[in-house]
Design a protein around this motif. Structure first.
Motif, short mmCIF file in Angstrom:
data_model
loop_
_atom_site.label_atom_id
_atom_site.label_comp_id
_atom_site.label_asym_id
_atom_site.label_seq_id
_atom_site.Cartn_x
_atom_site.Cartn_y
_atom_site.Cartn_z
N PHE A 194 24.35 30.80 3.62
CA PHE A 194 24.61 30.09 2.37
C PHE A 194 25.92 29.32 2.48
N LEU A 195 25.85 28.01 2.24
CA LEU A 195 27.03 27.15 2.27
C LEU A 195 27.44 26.77 0.85
N LYS A 196 28.74 26.71 0.64
CA LYS A 196 29.31 26.26 -0.63
C LYS A 196 30.53 25.40 -0.32
N ASP A 197 30.47 24.13 -0.70
CA ASP A 197 31.58 23.19 -0.48
C ASP A 197 32.03 23.20 0.98
N GLY A 198 31.05 23.22 1.90
CA GLY A 198 31.37 23.14 3.32
C GLY A 198 31.81 24.42 3.97
N HIS A 199 31.82 25.53 3.22
CA HIS A 199 32.22 26.82 3.77
C HIS A 199 31.01 27.75 3.84
N LYS A 200 30.97 28.58 4.88
CA LYS A 200 29.97 29.64 4.92
C LYS A 200 30.45 30.77 4.03
N VAL A 201 29.69 31.03 2.97
CA VAL A 201 30.09 32.03 1.97
C VAL A 201 29.38 33.36 2.19
N TRP A 202 28.15 33.29 2.74
CA TRP A 202 27.35 34.52 2.89
C TRP A 202 26.32 34.30 3.99
N GLU A 203 25.94 35.40 4.64
CA GLU A 203 24.81 35.38 5.55
C GLU A 203 24.07 36.71 5.46
N GLY A 204 22.77 36.66 5.67
CA GLY A 204 21.95 37.86 5.56
C GLY A 204 20.50 37.49 5.76
N ASN A 205 19.60 38.20 5.06
CA ASN A 205 18.17 37.88 5.16
C ASN A 205 17.52 37.96 3.79
N ASN A 206 16.21 37.70 3.74
CA ASN A 206 15.54 37.62 2.44
C ASN A 206 15.35 38.98 1.78
N ASN B 299 32.96 27.42 15.00
CA ASN B 299 34.07 26.67 14.41
C ASN B 299 33.76 25.19 14.21
N ILE B 300 32.53 24.90 13.74
CA ILE B 300 32.15 23.51 13.50
C ILE B 300 32.91 22.97 12.29
N HIS B 301 33.65 21.91 12.53
CA HIS B 301 34.49 21.28 11.49
C HIS B 301 34.18 19.80 11.46
N LYS B 302 33.81 19.30 10.28
CA LYS B 302 33.46 17.88 10.14
C LYS B 302 34.12 17.30 8.90
N GLU B 303 34.70 16.12 9.07
CA GLU B 303 35.34 15.41 7.96
C GLU B 303 34.81 13.99 7.88
N PHE B 304 34.83 13.44 6.67
CA PHE B 304 34.56 12.03 6.43
C PHE B 304 35.73 11.46 5.64
N ASP B 305 36.44 10.51 6.24
CA ASP B 305 37.59 9.88 5.58
C ASP B 305 38.57 10.91 5.02
N GLY B 306 38.83 11.94 5.82
CA GLY B 306 39.78 12.96 5.41
C GLY B 306 39.24 14.04 4.51
N ARG B 307 37.99 13.90 4.07
CA ARG B 307 37.38 14.91 3.20
C ARG B 307 36.61 15.90 4.06
N VAL B 308 36.95 17.18 3.94
CA VAL B 308 36.30 18.21 4.75
C VAL B 308 34.90 18.47 4.21
N VAL B 309 33.90 18.31 5.08
CA VAL B 309 32.50 18.53 4.71
C VAL B 309 32.00 19.85 5.28
N LEU B 310 32.48 20.22 6.46
CA LEU B 310 32.17 21.51 7.08
C LEU B 310 33.48 22.10 7.57
N ALA B 311 33.75 23.35 7.16
CA ALA B 311 35.03 23.97 7.47
C ALA B 311 34.82 25.19 8.38
N ASP B 312 34.95 24.95 9.68
CA ASP B 312 34.94 26.04 10.67
C ASP B 312 33.73 26.97 10.49
N ILE B 313 32.54 26.40 10.61
CA ILE B 313 31.29 27.16 10.42
C ILE B 313 30.91 27.88 11.70
N ASN B 314 30.61 29.16 11.57
CA ASN B 314 30.14 29.98 12.69
C ASN B 314 28.81 30.63 12.32
#
Length: 242
Positions: free
Chosen positions: A210-222, A6-21
């Protein structure tokens, strides 16, 4: 193993990482990919303590780095090796002195012991003959190898690589990828690579997030990356594989 919860990081109110696991496995090359500005480097900085997230946990083999006291933070940091994007070598120090730097600052070894350890790491990356050269006298690929030698000089459990192939020609990039893979297996480290180089991702990505706009969108392998039907990931891949 490194776990982030649940890593969450903001800069000046802008969400850069949204609850990453995520769970990054020991002995594997774990990769974080995504376009520019998606939060990859911010996530790395949160994991190594350069930035502090607003909430969440970073667990190093069960130890919460964010909530640890100063002594435990120091202990965990001694177990980290970091390869910065630009190499971050000291221009005024020789190659050997650059590799020795973590030993100079974090150990009480004798100078002979530190030099011997640094030389072993230079030998591991094939640069023992360049030990007494200055960074200005070696190529970009050699600087990356010096950076890797410095990153492993403390025999780390955890290795972080920020865009290790940035600015390198394709042949040198392959060599750096192979070196990262080899030392990950050799030292049984938990290696995390931040990258947008799809050639590296397809070579090394035993776990990929894979991150998109601070969200984890996908995980897997090559092996299943190209099979994903996630639109954001397909769009990203289409720009990188054309």
């Amino acid at each position: 193993m490194i776990e982030i919860k649940n890593i969450h990081k903001e800069f000046d109110g802008r969400v850069v990482l949204a609850d990453i696991n995520a769970a990054f496995q020991q002995g594997k090359v774990n990769m974080v990919i995504g376009g520019s500005g998606t939060g990859k480097s911010v996530l790395l900085k949160c994991m190594i303590g350069i930035l502090t997230p607003e909430k969440g946990a970073v667990l190093y083999d069960g130890r919460d780095f964010i909530k640890s006291d100063l002594d435990q933070v120091k202990e965990i940091r001694r177990e980290m090796g970091v390869l910065f994007q630009g190499g971050a070598l000291f221009d005024s120090k020789t190659v050997l002195e650059n590799v020795r730097f973590p030993l100079d600052t974090l150990t009480s070894q004798t100078i002979e012991e530190k030099n011997a350890q640094a030389m072993l790491c230079l030998q591991r990356v094939g640069l023992e003959a360049s030990a007494h050269q200055m960074p200005s006298d070696i190529s970009g690929g050699m600087k990356k190898r010096v950076g890797i030698a410095r990153a492993i000089v403390m025999n780390p459990k955890y290795l972080f690589c920020d865009e290790p192939n940035s600015g390198l020609d394709p042949l040198t990039a392959v060599k750096i990828d192979l070196l990262i893979q080899e030392i990950t297996k050799e030292f049984n480290m938990t290696t995390i690579v931040i990258s947008h180089d799809m050639n590296s991702v397809m070579r090394m990505g035993e776990y990929i997030m894979f991150l998109k706009d601070g969200h984890k969108v996908w995980e897997g392998n090559n092996t299943n990356l190209l099979l994903s039907d996630i639109p954001d990931l397909q769009e990203f891949l289409s720009t990188k594989l054309t």
